[in-house]
Enzyme design. Structure first.
Site, short mmCIF file in Angstrom:
data_model
loop_
_atom_site.label_atom_id
_atom_site.label_comp_id
_atom_site.label_asym_id
_atom_site.label_seq_id
_atom_site.Cartn_x
_atom_site.Cartn_y
_atom_site.Cartn_z
N HIS A 190 -6.97 4.51 6.71
CA HIS A 190 -8.34 4.07 6.44
C HIS A 190 -8.92 3.21 7.58
O HIS A 190 -10.12 3.02 7.66
CB HIS A 190 -8.43 3.32 5.10
CG HIS A 190 -7.89 1.93 5.10
ND1 HIS A 190 -6.64 1.61 4.63
CD2 HIS A 190 -8.43 0.76 5.52
CE1 HIS A 190 -6.44 0.31 4.74
NE2 HIS A 190 -7.51 -0.23 5.28
N ASP A 249 -1.66 6.62 3.33
CA ASP A 249 -2.50 5.74 4.15
C ASP A 249 -1.81 5.29 5.43
O ASP A 249 -1.82 4.10 5.78
CB ASP A 249 -2.94 4.52 3.34
CG ASP A 249 -4.23 3.89 3.90
OD1 ASP A 249 -4.79 4.46 4.85
OD2 ASP A 249 -4.65 2.85 3.38
N SER A 306 -5.32 -4.94 7.70
CA SER A 306 -4.88 -3.58 7.38
C SER A 306 -4.25 -2.93 8.60
O SER A 306 -4.82 -2.94 9.69
CB SER A 306 -6.06 -2.73 6.91
OG SER A 306 -6.45 -3.09 5.62
#
Length: 461
Positions: free
Chosen positions: A124, A154, A229
């Site tokens: 992402h 992911d 992230s």
């Protein structure tokens, strides 16, 4: 006057008797609480717990070596995507190819995993990017090449070319990490480079509520915020145990818990992307009975000819261990299988009517994929089917729950050969193409081979 005092005495005595009876009946102590308004104090923002006992434990653990060994291996990831903004007139007249072009920039973190410049991050973080820029801790900037991605877990793999050997973080065995063990989250929250936060492992095999996929995260209380992230979750030895991916929050900022993809899953995905270009999913060949809330995973059915079938696993068996790793719920089983490849053998320990039995199971390759947008189950073609229809690729409809397809007469057994005039490689690629087109409300064009071997073409939205 005497009469009045007498009545007053009787009243006091009666009240005392009544109060005594009340206290004897309910055995309660009447407490009057007084609320004191404390003045509001301004305190420095400090993540460390305030309890002296916890501070004492934290102070006894030296995290400085792990931090020093990892900060230079965590990078800043900048992705630039070109977007199109349509005006109401463009939408009304169907001019979707027009509109104003603009750049959208997103940021995140990444982890160098090899001296020659391979970097792992979240899918992402770089999804939809037309350009990816990596900034090292020493401020050096590089253009990155996207090697491959795995949307379901992911994970994305990038590569940069450098004239020097880059510092990297070695992988640890994420199965060996324990609940309560200290970990560090290293990343770039809010564009603050080389930020290190500490916490403990709060849970393992965690599946996030509301997620479409069943996942197996490591849960920690190390502070993670937007920009973290794709960053590293490391143990006290500075080894990679996970890739920080998500937080549990109603505000968008850290409020207590963060979640990381375990390193064993990450490493397997990276190896697959490098060797095959796509993720090789391994399955036992069973269906799960999720009706009962039990400690373990109950087998609802065993597929004929599967590894589970050949090993002797049976319907009703409760899976308790995979290779001596305890299994309490499906997300833990899924996590173990995601870290394995088709063709590998795993020891499955089951509870069968109170008796513990261990079977060696050869994992099979996943060959069926479900499209939520189209509501169909697609399956890879067998060698026999490829030969019968003189094909080299395609995907067969094994279950059809789509009313549009049903209306046009498209049935189970039909083979999809093209989607939007592009050849379909297999079931996985077909589902991906469907989700990227039909799932976003666009018109979808499909070419199929019917049960008589004839080609048919359909378009609908």
């Amino acid at each position: 006057m005497k009469k009045y005092l007498g009545l007053l005495g009787v009243a006091i005595l009666g009240g005392a008797i009544t109060l005594g009876g009340y206290k004897m009946m309910f055995n309660e102590e009447v407490i009057v609480e007084r609320t004191v308004t404390q003045p509001i104090k301004t305190v420095t923002a400090n993540y460390n717990p305030v309890l002296d006992k916890i501070n004492a434990v934290a102070n006894s653990v030296d995290l400085s070596v792990a931090a020093e060994n990892t900060v230079n291996s965590v990078v800043h990831v900048k992705n630039t995507a070109v977007r199109t903004q349509l005006s109401p007139a463009d939408i009304f007249f169907g001019n979707r190819n027009k509109g104003r072009k603009y750049e959208q920039v997103g940021t995140g973190s990444g982890v160098i995993i090899s001296q020659d410049g391979y970097i792992v991050t979240n899918n992402h973080v770089i999804s939809g990017a037309t350009e990816i820029e990596i900034t090292l801790n020493n401020k050096q900037k590089y253009k990155a090449e996207l090697i491959g991605t795995d949307k379901d877990n992911d994970i994305a793999l990038l590569k940069i070319d450098s004239d020097i050997d880059l510092p990297y973080i070695p992988f640890a065995n994420s199965d060996a990490i324990k609940i309560g063990e200290w970990v560090l989250a290293v990343g770039n929250p809010y564009n603050l480079t080389s930020t290190v936060t500490a916490g403990i492992v709060s849970a393992k095999g965690r599946d996030l509520e509301g997620n479409r996929n069943i996942e197996s995260f490591i849960q920690t209380d190390a502070a993670v915020n937007p920009g973290n992230s794709g960053g590293a979750l490391v143990n006290t030895r500075g080894e990679l145990v996970g890739i920080n991916t998500a937080i549990s929050s109603k505000t968008g900022s850290f409020v207590g818990y963060s979640f990381a993809v375990p390193s064993n899953i990450t490493k397997k995905i990276i190896d697959d992307l490098l060797e095959f270009g796509s993720v090789q999913e391994a399955i036992l060949g069973i269906n799960i009975d999720q009706k009962e809330d039990i400690d373990g995973v109950k087998i609802g059915a065993v597929s004929n000819g599967s590894g589970a079938d050949k090993s002797g696993l049976k319907e009703g068996d409760v899976i308790k261990k995979v290779n001596n790793v305890k299994i309490s719920k499906y997300s833990e089983l899924r996590g173990q299988l995601t870290a394995k490849r088709p063709g590998e053998f795993v020891d499955i320990t089951v509870d069968r009517d109170g008796e513990f039995i261990t079977k060696s199971v050869k994992l099979s390759k996943k060959d069926s994929y479900f499209s939520r947008s189209l509501n169909v189950m697609l399956k890879d073609l067998t060698k026999k089917e490829l030969k019968k229809y003189k094909l080299t690729r395609g995907a067969k409809i094994s279950q059809n729950g789509n009313k549009n397809l049903d209306y046009y007469g498209v049935k189970e057994g039909y083979i999809i050969t093209e989607i939007n005039k592009k050849p379909v490689l297999n079931a996985s690629a077909a589902v991906k193409a469907i989700e990227e087109s039909y799932g976003k409300g666009n018109t979808i064009y499909i070419e199929v081979i019917n049960l008589e071997g004839e080609r048919e073409r359909y378009a609908f939205r």
